[in-house]
Design a protein around this motif. Structure first.
Motif, PDB file in Angstrom:
ATOM      1  N   LYS A   1       0.829  -1.204   0.000  1.00 43.12           N
ATOM      2  CA  LYS A   1       0.000   0.000   0.000  1.00 43.12           C
ATOM      3  C   LYS A   1       0.869   1.261   0.000  1.00 43.12           C
ATOM      4  O   LYS A   1       0.592   2.223  -0.724  1.00 43.12           O
ATOM      5  CB  LYS A   1      -0.918   0.002   1.215  1.00 43.12           C
ATOM      6  CG  LYS A   1      -1.930   1.143   1.221  1.00 43.12           C
ATOM      7  CD  LYS A   1      -2.899   1.018   2.390  1.00 43.12           C
ATOM      8  CE  LYS A   1      -3.903   2.163   2.371  1.00 43.12           C
ATOM      9  NZ  LYS A   1      -4.848   2.077   3.527  1.00 43.12           N
ATOM     10  N   ALA A   2       1.936   1.263   0.794  1.00 40.08           N
ATOM     11  CA  ALA A   2       2.797   2.440   0.870  1.00 40.08           C
ATOM     12  C   ALA A   2       3.514   2.699  -0.453  1.00 40.08           C
ATOM     13  O   ALA A   2       3.561   3.838  -0.941  1.00 40.08           O
ATOM     14  CB  ALA A   2       3.811   2.265   1.994  1.00 40.08           C
ATOM     15  N   LEU A   3       4.082   1.652  -1.049  1.00 33.06           N
ATOM     16  CA  LEU A   3       4.828   1.850  -2.286  1.00 33.06           C
ATOM     17  C   LEU A   3       3.908   2.142  -3.462  1.00 33.06           C
ATOM     18  O   LEU A   3       4.252   2.936  -4.351  1.00 33.06           O
ATOM     19  CB  LEU A   3       5.694   0.627  -2.559  1.00 33.06           C
ATOM     20  CG  LEU A   3       6.833   0.418  -1.553  1.00 33.06           C
ATOM     21  CD1 LEU A   3       7.612  -0.846  -1.874  1.00 33.06           C
ATOM     22  CD2 LEU A   3       7.767   1.629  -1.528  1.00 33.06           C
ATOM     23  N   GLU A   4       2.735   1.543  -3.485  1.00 30.67           N
ATOM     24  CA  GLU A   4       1.786   1.874  -4.549  1.00 30.67           C
ATOM     25  C   GLU A   4       1.328   3.319  -4.435  1.00 30.67           C
ATOM     26  O   GLU A   4       1.104   3.989  -5.460  1.00 30.67           O
ATOM     27  CB  GLU A   4       0.588   0.920  -4.498  1.00 30.67           C
ATOM     28  CG  GLU A   4       0.905  -0.474  -5.037  1.00 30.67           C
ATOM     29  CD  GLU A   4      -0.305  -1.385  -5.059  1.00 30.67           C
ATOM     30  OE1 GLU A   4      -1.324  -1.046  -4.405  1.00 30.67           O
ATOM     31  OE2 GLU A   4      -0.246  -2.432  -5.733  1.00 30.67           O
ATOM     32  N   ALA A   5       1.195   3.824  -3.224  1.00 32.39           N
ATOM     33  CA  ALA A   5       0.820   5.230  -3.046  1.00 32.39           C
ATOM     34  C   ALA A   5       1.944   6.142  -3.535  1.00 32.39           C
ATOM     35  O   ALA A   5       1.693   7.186  -4.153  1.00 32.39           O
ATOM     36  CB  ALA A   5       0.512   5.510  -1.582  1.00 32.39           C
ATOM     37  N   ALA A   6       3.201   5.743  -3.274  1.00 30.76           N
ATOM     38  CA  ALA A   6       4.338   6.526  -3.758  1.00 30.76           C
ATOM     39  C   ALA A   6       4.377   6.525  -5.279  1.00 30.76           C
ATOM     40  O   ALA A   6       4.617   7.569  -5.912  1.00 30.76           O
ATOM     41  CB  ALA A   6       5.639   5.959  -3.196  1.00 30.76           C
ATOM     42  N   ILE A   7       4.128   5.376  -5.874  1.00 34.96           N
ATOM     43  CA  ILE A   7       4.114   5.277  -7.341  1.00 34.96           C
ATOM     44  C   ILE A   7       3.005   6.143  -7.927  1.00 34.96           C
ATOM     45  O   ILE A   7       3.204   6.874  -8.905  1.00 34.96           O
ATOM     46  CB  ILE A   7       3.943   3.807  -7.778  1.00 34.96           C
ATOM     47  CG1 ILE A   7       5.189   3.008  -7.394  1.00 34.96           C
ATOM     48  CG2 ILE A   7       3.680   3.706  -9.281  1.00 34.96           C
ATOM     49  CD1 ILE A   7       5.012   1.502  -7.511  1.00 34.96           C
ATOM     50  N   GLY A   8       1.846   6.083  -7.322  1.00 38.12           N
ATOM     51  CA  GLY A   8       0.729   6.903  -7.805  1.00 38.12           C
ATOM     52  C   GLY A   8       1.048   8.382  -7.736  1.00 38.12           C
ATOM     53  O   GLY A   8       0.719   9.149  -8.651  1.00 38.12           O
ATOM     54  N   ALA A   9       1.702   8.806  -6.651  1.00 42.01           N
ATOM     55  CA  ALA A   9       2.065  10.210  -6.511  1.00 42.01           C
ATOM     56  C   ALA A   9       3.092  10.625  -7.566  1.00 42.01           C
ATOM     57  O   ALA A   9       3.014  11.728  -8.135  1.00 42.01           O
ATOM     58  CB  ALA A   9       2.611  10.462  -5.109  1.00 42.01           C
ATOM     59  N   LEU A  10       4.066   9.753  -7.841  1.00 37.18           N
ATOM     60  CA  LEU A  10       5.069  10.062  -8.858  1.00 37.18           C
ATOM     61  C   LEU A  10       4.446  10.170 -10.248  1.00 37.18           C
ATOM     62  O   LEU A  10       4.780  11.077 -11.032  1.00 37.18           O
ATOM     63  CB  LEU A  10       6.159   8.991  -8.850  1.00 37.18           C
ATOM     64  CG  LEU A  10       7.118   9.016  -7.650  1.00 37.18           C
ATOM     65  CD1 LEU A  10       7.988   7.775  -7.632  1.00 37.18           C
ATOM     66  CD2 LEU A  10       7.979  10.284  -7.668  1.00 37.18           C
TER      67      LEU A  10
ATOM     68  N   ARG B   1      12.991  16.548  -5.865  1.00 35.90           N
ATOM     69  CA  ARG B   1      11.543  16.597  -6.067  1.00 35.90           C
ATOM     70  C   ARG B   1      10.960  15.195  -6.128  1.00 35.90           C
ATOM     71  O   ARG B   1       9.889  14.918  -5.577  1.00 35.90           O
ATOM     72  CB  ARG B   1      11.206  17.361  -7.355  1.00 35.90           C
ATOM     73  CG  ARG B   1       9.707  17.514  -7.626  1.00 35.90           C
ATOM     74  CD  ARG B   1       9.018  18.201  -6.462  1.00 35.90           C
ATOM     75  NE  ARG B   1       7.566  18.252  -6.656  1.00 35.90           N
ATOM     76  CZ  ARG B   1       6.706  18.547  -5.683  1.00 35.90           C
ATOM     77  NH1 ARG B   1       7.151  18.821  -4.459  1.00 35.90           N
ATOM     78  NH2 ARG B   1       5.418  18.560  -5.917  1.00 35.90           N
ATOM     79  N   ILE B   2      11.635  14.290  -6.776  1.00 35.85           N
ATOM     80  CA  ILE B   2      11.180  12.902  -6.832  1.00 35.85           C
ATOM     81  C   ILE B   2      11.111  12.310  -5.422  1.00 35.85           C
ATOM     82  O   ILE B   2      10.142  11.636  -5.063  1.00 35.85           O
ATOM     83  CB  ILE B   2      12.101  12.066  -7.739  1.00 35.85           C
ATOM     84  CG1 ILE B   2      11.877  12.461  -9.201  1.00 35.85           C
ATOM     85  CG2 ILE B   2      11.858  10.573  -7.535  1.00 35.85           C
ATOM     86  CD1 ILE B   2      12.799  11.777 -10.180  1.00 35.85           C
ATOM     87  N   ALA B   3      12.134  12.583  -4.619  1.00 35.26           N
ATOM     88  CA  ALA B   3      12.135  12.065  -3.249  1.00 35.26           C
ATOM     89  C   ALA B   3      10.983  12.652  -2.442  1.00 35.26           C
ATOM     90  O   ALA B   3      10.280  11.930  -1.726  1.00 35.26           O
ATOM     91  CB  ALA B   3      13.464  12.383  -2.575  1.00 35.26           C
ATOM     92  N   ASP B   4      10.772  13.966  -2.573  1.00 32.54           N
ATOM     93  CA  ASP B   4       9.682  14.617  -1.834  1.00 32.54           C
ATOM     94  C   ASP B   4       8.332  14.012  -2.203  1.00 32.54           C
ATOM     95  O   ASP B   4       7.508  13.700  -1.338  1.00 32.54           O
ATOM     96  CB  ASP B   4       9.652  16.118  -2.132  1.00 32.54           C
ATOM     97  CG  ASP B   4      10.765  16.885  -1.438  1.00 32.54           C
ATOM     98  OD1 ASP B   4      11.417  16.299  -0.552  1.00 32.54           O
ATOM     99  OD2 ASP B   4      10.963  18.064  -1.781  1.00 32.54           O
ATOM    100  N   VAL B   5       8.095  13.864  -3.487  1.00 27.82           N
ATOM    101  CA  VAL B   5       6.808  13.344  -3.959  1.00 27.82           C
ATOM    102  C   VAL B   5       6.617  11.898  -3.511  1.00 27.82           C
ATOM    103  O   VAL B   5       5.527  11.510  -3.064  1.00 27.82           O
ATOM    104  CB  VAL B   5       6.719  13.454  -5.496  1.00 27.82           C
ATOM    105  CG1 VAL B   5       5.490  12.705  -6.023  1.00 27.82           C
ATOM    106  CG2 VAL B   5       6.658  14.928  -5.917  1.00 27.82           C
ATOM    107  N   ALA B   6       7.664  11.100  -3.618  1.00 30.13           N
ATOM    108  CA  ALA B   6       7.553   9.689  -3.239  1.00 30.13           C
ATOM    109  C   ALA B   6       7.292   9.534  -1.738  1.00 30.13           C
ATOM    110  O   ALA B   6       6.437   8.738  -1.324  1.00 30.13           O
ATOM    111  CB  ALA B   6       8.825   8.941  -3.635  1.00 30.13           C
ATOM    112  N   ILE B   7       8.018  10.298  -0.919  1.00 34.50           N
ATOM    113  CA  ILE B   7       7.829  10.194   0.533  1.00 34.50           C
ATOM    114  C   ILE B   7       6.431  10.667   0.923  1.00 34.50           C
ATOM    115  O   ILE B   7       5.751  10.018   1.732  1.00 34.50           O
ATOM    116  CB  ILE B   7       8.918  11.002   1.269  1.00 34.50           C
ATOM    117  CG1 ILE B   7      10.287  10.357   1.052  1.00 34.50           C
ATOM    118  CG2 ILE B   7       8.602  11.085   2.761  1.00 34.50           C
ATOM    119  CD1 ILE B   7      11.450  11.188   1.553  1.00 34.50           C
TER     120      ILE B   7
END
Length: 333
Positions: free
Chosen positions: A20-29, A79-85
């Protein structure tokens, strides 16, 4: 990103899963890529749906993110790190879970947008002092109702809200107080003695139960030795709304659970818990909600839900409604 991922999966009281956490990060990216005119292609990953860090999962995500970055040169590594976190944290929303980057920009997993007002101090009455540095202000209103409000739970070397409030209670009793009216709208909590304050008006009853990722870690009880004398055991009303939270909600929940205070106003924010903070070497930090508090008597969940009032009232009429209730309690003995 790896520290944020591990911290979230290890400590999150809501037991968010790796998937769930990584899919949310992927969706945000992917959303960020579309917003910036880039390419939102991202490799499809097989992720484990377990609430603990999975090194293999994160490696898949990190490798896919590196490929994603090569297709989106318009996005900087930061920016990628910010969005993913921020995306990871959004998978488990809680007012105590947030991320602050090296530049000081904040990303909350559960943005709270309040509509209520701050405390509304009534006119008239005999002043008990204030406002002080915590906004502590009091007055005894006609009929002996002691109105008290403050905006911060501050405990510092030169000031402690518990000591200041106790001194104001003493002064109110000396001035003939017959009831307590605590207006906690606009109070954003802090590090303060909520357990001590609740114990003043209780007699050893259960207050709140602490929940961790692994389940209950026990129920706290009021300390009998802190109970104030009978002269202080007066009818009590607490006014809440959705402006502020945490400390005032913890205090209110303990008193409401034991039917020691009547709650007037509107449903509160729902921020009853504590976080685990991890500072980064670049000056940023991440906080993850590792505890939440439920009713010690009823087991009611308040975190991310809010405390419902016993007597609903809008901000304009809440004080009048509270005074009316207290006058009835005083008249009834």
């Amino acid at each position: 990103m790896d520290i944020s991922y591990s911290d979230l999966l290890e400590n999150d009281v809501h037991a968010v899963t790796s998937k769930k956490a990584l899919e949310a990060a992927i969706g945000a990216l992917k959303t960020e890529a579309r917003k910036t005119g880039g390419n939102d292609d991202f490799s499809t990953l097989e992720l484990q749906d377990v609430s603990e860090p999975v090194l293999a999962d994160f490696k898949k995500f990190a490798d896919a993110t590196a490929e994603f970055a090569t297709r989106n040169k318009q996005l900087t590594p930061n920016r990628i790190a910010d969005v993913a976190i921020a995306g990871m944290l959004s998978a488990s929303p809680d007012c105590h879970t947030y991320y602050v980057n090296a530049q000081g920009a904040g990303f909350s997993s559960r943005p709270v947008r309040s509509t209520g007002t701050d405390a509304r101090i009534p006119s008239g009455g005999t002043s008990l002092g204030g406002p002080d540095q915590a906004g502590l202000t009091g007055k005894v209103l006609p009929g002996g109702i002691a109105y008290i409000t403050w905006r911060d739970f501050i405990s510092e070397s030169n000031y402690r809200i518990g000591d200041a409030l106790r001194a104001m209670l003493d002064k109110a009793v000396a001035n003939g107080a017959k009831a307590w009216l605590f207006d906690l709208r606009g109070n954003f909590g802090g590090i303060g003695p909520t357990d001590q304050m609740a114990s003043w008006f209780l007699n050893g009853e259960p207050t709140l139960t602490t929940m961790l990722k692994t389940g209950s870690s026990g129920t706290t009880t009021a300390l009998k030795e802190l109970r104030l004398p009978d002269a202080y055991q007066l009818p009590m009303v607490i006014i809440l709304n959705d402006r502020g939270g945490s400390g005032p909600e913890v205090l209110t929940a303990a008193l409401k659970e034991n039917k020691r205070a009547t709650v007037v106003g509107q449903k509160s924010t729902g921020c009853l818990g504590a976080f685990y903070l991890v500072p980064f070497s670049d000056g940023g930090q991440i906080a993850v909600a590792e505890r939440e508090f439920v009713g010690g008597v009823t087991g009611t969940k308040y975190n991310n839900v809010g405390i419902s009032p016993d007597v609903p009232a809008d901000d304009a009429t809440a004080v009048d409604k509270a005074i009316e209730i207290l006058k009835q309690k005083i008249a009834g003995g």
